[in-house]
Design an enzyme around this catalytic site. Sequence first.
Site, mmCIF file in Angstrom:
data_model
loop_
_atom_site.group_PDB
_atom_site.id
_atom_site.type_symbol
_atom_site.label_atom_id
_atom_site.label_comp_id
_atom_site.label_asym_id
_atom_site.label_seq_id
_atom_site.Cartn_x
_atom_site.Cartn_y
_atom_site.Cartn_z
ATOM 1 N N PHE A 1 -9.369 -3.960 11.930
ATOM 2 C CA PHE A 1 -10.682 -3.906 11.282
ATOM 3 C C PHE A 1 -10.587 -4.411 9.850
ATOM 4 C CE2 PHE A 1 -8.551 0.226 11.338
ATOM 5 C CZ PHE A 1 -8.429 0.515 9.994
ATOM 6 N N TYR B 1 0.786 -1.231 0.000
ATOM 7 C CA TYR B 1 0.000 0.000 0.000
ATOM 8 C C TYR B 1 0.822 1.287 0.000
ATOM 9 C CZ TYR B 1 -3.807 -3.218 0.659
ATOM 10 O OH TYR B 1 -4.703 -4.242 0.466
#
Length: 357
Positions: A357, A68
Amino acid sequence: MGTFRGISFDLSVPGGAMLPVVGISSISVVPTHRRRGLLKAMMAQGLRSAVARGEAAAVLHSAEYGVYGRYGFAPATRHGGFTVDVRAGRGLRPGPAGTGILQPATMEDVRRFGPALFDRVRRSRAGAVSRPDWNWQARTGESVRPGETWTEPTAVVYRDVHGQVSGLVTYRVDGKWTDGVPDSTLTVTDLITTTPEALRALWRHLLSLDWVHTIDVPDAAPDDPAPLLLADARAVRPLPHPADCLRLRLLDLPVALAARTYATEGRLVLEVADPDGHVDGRWQLHVAADGSGHVTTTDGPAHLALDATTLAMLCLGGETAARLKGAGLVEELRPGAAATADALFRASLAPWCPDHF
């Protein structure tokens, strides 16, 4: 042929303010459609949507380190748990006895006390994201995902002398025996305290449990104070592979940098390179005597040159400009600018995100 999920959170920043961010999760591309630009397209659309909603940054957890960075995300927090040899630790070092009481708690109690307690704690440490209702439901077994097996943890709360809950711990004990002798490991699943007194009381409880020889804290802040409570701190060992945790991508620089509080007053001009254009440009950060910051564009000479990913490393105080300069990730355009940046961005506690998450 791919999935992408955005969750609205707020992110704690140095000084206790909350920054609206999007949490990116459930990213996938089916194997038959890899290398076609699907991830790039989903990420671009997701970040554009976040900007349109007024979210000043994006955050995610990355399973693979190198994926990323190409989209402007950089490690902003670290985590690293530890394990305690209970017998070698010899209990707590001498200290105040405390004036509160410990009480067993139910999962309903955890859902009732936990959210407010957690919100109080996370204002003191940058890097934490909000816990929505579904997070607490999952932690307490009210909501169990298909395929998961739920084992209810033990919960204990600490009430101060005024009867207010200022600490909460949940844990599981494996009940292991070795050669006919109890040899259990206790695993802490959540530990939230608002005062040193509550922290000390809850650790005294954990260290006093019969048959428990090892306490594991799988995820802890890099500067967690708990090991300092032990009579013998050598009984604490870091768990393997401490690593980066939350990745941060800045989207609105004036909002993101103005949200936090700074350690000292000063002025810094940053030349930021962002191929995707979100924070590209020359920005002046002016910090007042009260620690508040104000960011504007400027045509004046820059002091530091860096890209958007590198700036994200600095934003929460988890990295230093001096170290980044040594790695060649920051170019000092004015002598002493790295030291100025470190004086401004310094945080009293290491940033930490206790949730995934």
